[in-house]
Design a protein around this motif. Structure first.
Motif, PDB file in Angstrom:
ATOM      1  N   ALA A 231       6.509  72.613  45.037  1.00 28.91           N
ATOM      2  CA  ALA A 231       5.410  71.743  44.627  1.00 28.91           C
ATOM      3  C   ALA A 231       5.695  71.129  43.260  1.00 28.91           C
ATOM      4  O   ALA A 231       5.424  69.934  43.036  1.00 28.91           O
ATOM      5  CB  ALA A 231       4.102  72.538  44.582  1.00 28.91           C
ATOM      6  N   GLU A 232       6.253  71.950  42.352  1.00 27.80           N
ATOM      7  CA  GLU A 232       6.593  71.426  41.026  1.00 27.80           C
ATOM      8  C   GLU A 232       7.697  70.387  41.116  1.00 27.80           C
ATOM      9  O   GLU A 232       7.670  69.373  40.407  1.00 27.80           O
ATOM     10  CB  GLU A 232       7.013  72.577  40.110  1.00 27.80           C
ATOM     11  CG  GLU A 232       5.861  73.502  39.718  1.00 27.80           C
ATOM     12  CD  GLU A 232       6.325  74.699  38.923  1.00 27.80           C
ATOM     13  OE1 GLU A 232       7.561  74.888  38.806  1.00 27.80           O
ATOM     14  OE2 GLU A 232       5.468  75.445  38.412  1.00 27.80           O
ATOM     15  N   GLN A 233       8.680  70.638  42.008  1.00 29.22           N
ATOM     16  CA  GLN A 233       9.758  69.659  42.185  1.00 29.22           C
ATOM     17  C   GLN A 233       9.214  68.358  42.777  1.00 29.22           C
ATOM     18  O   GLN A 233       9.625  67.260  42.363  1.00 29.22           O
ATOM     19  CB  GLN A 233      10.842  70.249  43.095  1.00 29.22           C
ATOM     20  CG  GLN A 233      11.632  71.383  42.449  1.00 29.22           C
ATOM     21  CD  GLN A 233      12.537  72.101  43.436  1.00 29.22           C
ATOM     22  OE1 GLN A 233      12.490  71.834  44.650  1.00 29.22           O
ATOM     23  NE2 GLN A 233      13.355  73.003  42.941  1.00 29.22           N
ATOM     24  N   GLU A 234       8.301  68.491  43.735  1.00 32.35           N
ATOM     25  CA  GLU A 234       7.684  67.290  44.298  1.00 32.35           C
ATOM     26  C   GLU A 234       6.893  66.534  43.235  1.00 32.35           C
ATOM     27  O   GLU A 234       6.917  65.299  43.197  1.00 32.35           O
ATOM     28  CB  GLU A 234       6.761  67.677  45.460  1.00 32.35           C
ATOM     29  CG  GLU A 234       7.482  68.117  46.717  1.00 32.35           C
ATOM     30  CD  GLU A 234       8.331  67.002  47.317  1.00 32.35           C
ATOM     31  OE1 GLU A 234       7.925  65.820  47.202  1.00 32.35           O
ATOM     32  OE2 GLU A 234       9.389  67.297  47.890  1.00 32.35           O
ATOM     33  N   GLN A 235       6.204  67.290  42.390  1.00 32.64           N
ATOM     34  CA  GLN A 235       5.443  66.653  41.315  1.00 32.64           C
ATOM     35  C   GLN A 235       6.375  65.955  40.338  1.00 32.64           C
ATOM     36  O   GLN A 235       6.082  64.841  39.868  1.00 32.64           O
ATOM     37  CB  GLN A 235       4.602  67.711  40.584  1.00 32.64           C
ATOM     38  CG  GLN A 235       3.685  67.133  39.519  1.00 32.64           C
ATOM     39  CD  GLN A 235       2.814  68.191  38.887  1.00 32.64           C
ATOM     40  OE1 GLN A 235       2.875  69.354  39.261  1.00 32.64           O
ATOM     41  NE2 GLN A 235       2.006  67.797  37.933  1.00 32.64           N
ATOM     42  N   GLN A 236       7.515  66.613  40.030  1.00 32.95           N
ATOM     43  CA  GLN A 236       8.505  65.991  39.144  1.00 32.95           C
ATOM     44  C   GLN A 236       9.081  64.730  39.764  1.00 32.95           C
ATOM     45  O   GLN A 236       9.248  63.704  39.079  1.00 32.95           O
ATOM     46  CB  GLN A 236       9.614  66.987  38.827  1.00 32.95           C
ATOM     47  CG  GLN A 236       9.192  68.144  37.935  1.00 32.95           C
ATOM     48  CD  GLN A 236      10.286  69.175  37.753  1.00 32.95           C
ATOM     49  OE1 GLN A 236      11.355  69.088  38.376  1.00 32.95           O
ATOM     50  NE2 GLN A 236      10.033  70.173  36.914  1.00 32.95           N
TER      51      GLN A 236
END
Length: 283
Positions: A231-236
């Motif tokens: 999720a953090e990678q997608e947000q990044q």
């Protein structure tokens, strides 16, 4: 005339009409205060119990116990010459019944469907002798296994066929199949409760390790961390896309501004040329 009573008639008249056979003893003990062979034996027993309850967490039709008394006859209960196996499973019974031990005559005559003895050099003769005979001839337990937690190659198992135990053969991974549970029994090397050893574990039909509750929780924790990382990678990535879109917009705005400036310069030049009497198209 005096009627004589025959000895046979006298014997019959001595029998009480409402006579009932003696009831099994009720003063049963369920804890003799004797610990298991070693701490590793205790852990090994709990590994089997806890992993099976975890694997069958959606079921309530079985009972799994360990280091518990099994009472199966009045004589055995009075003599207390048999305690019970280190691990056993009974299928098709109420699982949520509170039990201190397994009392066969209180369980509809049900005996274990599968038994494991965590053996040792001091108990091996009994485990493959007297106990094996009881499980085969009295319990009629379909599957019986023995394993020494201090000997990684000690796993043996038997299946009851034609009223006799037939030794099971290991597969290419050294596991034994228990058809009654539809599970494999095999070894697994690792650390449990800070003790590193080769443990007896269950495997499912596809060969996957049956996990302990703590292992399931750890697996869920790792999965949650991986989901959070994704999720953090997608947000990044979304933030990077937003920044790239802003940069593209800024470049487009700059291009538009330059184009407008060029247009303005061209218009000023054309106006100047007209003032000078020069046709802009001829320039």
């Amino acid at each position: 005339m005096t009627t004589e009573t025959s000895p046979k008639t006298e014997l019959l008249t001595e029998v009480t009409p409402d006579w009932e056979p003696p009831m099994p003893p009720t003063d049963l003990i369920f804890d003799d205060g004797e610990p298991l062979e070693s701490n590793r034996h205790r852990i090994a027993m709990n590994v089997l119990i806890d992993s099976l309850y975890q694997y069958w967490s959606d079921r309530n039709d079985f009972f799994a116990g360990g280091n518990m008394f099994i009472y199966y006859s009045s004589d055995q209960a009075r003599n207390r010459d048999f305690k019970g196996p280190d691990f056993f499973v009974v299928l098709n019974v109420q699982g949520n019944t509170d039990r201190q031990g397994w009392v066969v005559w209180e369980e509809g005559g049900r005996y274990p469907d599968m038994i494991v003895e965590l053996t040792s050099p001091s108990t091996a003769n009994v485990d493959i002798g007297k106990k094996k005979d009881i499980y085969e001839q009295t319990f009629r337990t379909p599957y019986y296994f023995i394993f020494d937690p201090f000997d990684s190659k000690s796993l043996q198992g038997w299946e009851l066929k034609n009223h006799q135990y037939q030794e099971l053969q290991k597969n290419n991974k050294g596991c034994l199949w228990c058809q009654r549970l539809e599970l494999w029994l095999g070894t697994w090397e690792g650390t449990i409760l800070q003790e590193s050893a080769v443990w007896l574990r269950f495997y499912d039909g596809q060969g996957n390790l049956v996990l302990l509750p703590g292992e399931v929780a750890e697996q869920e924790r790792q999965r949650a961390e991986q989901e959070q990382q994704r999720a953090e990678q997608e947000q990044q990535r979304a933030e990077q896309e937003r920044q790239r879109a802003e940069q593209e917009q800024q470049r487009a705005d700059h291009e538009q501004q330059r184009a407008e400036q060029e247009q303005q310069r061209a218009e000023r030049l054309a106006a100047k040329l007209k003032e000078l009497g020069i046709d802009p198209d001829s320039v």
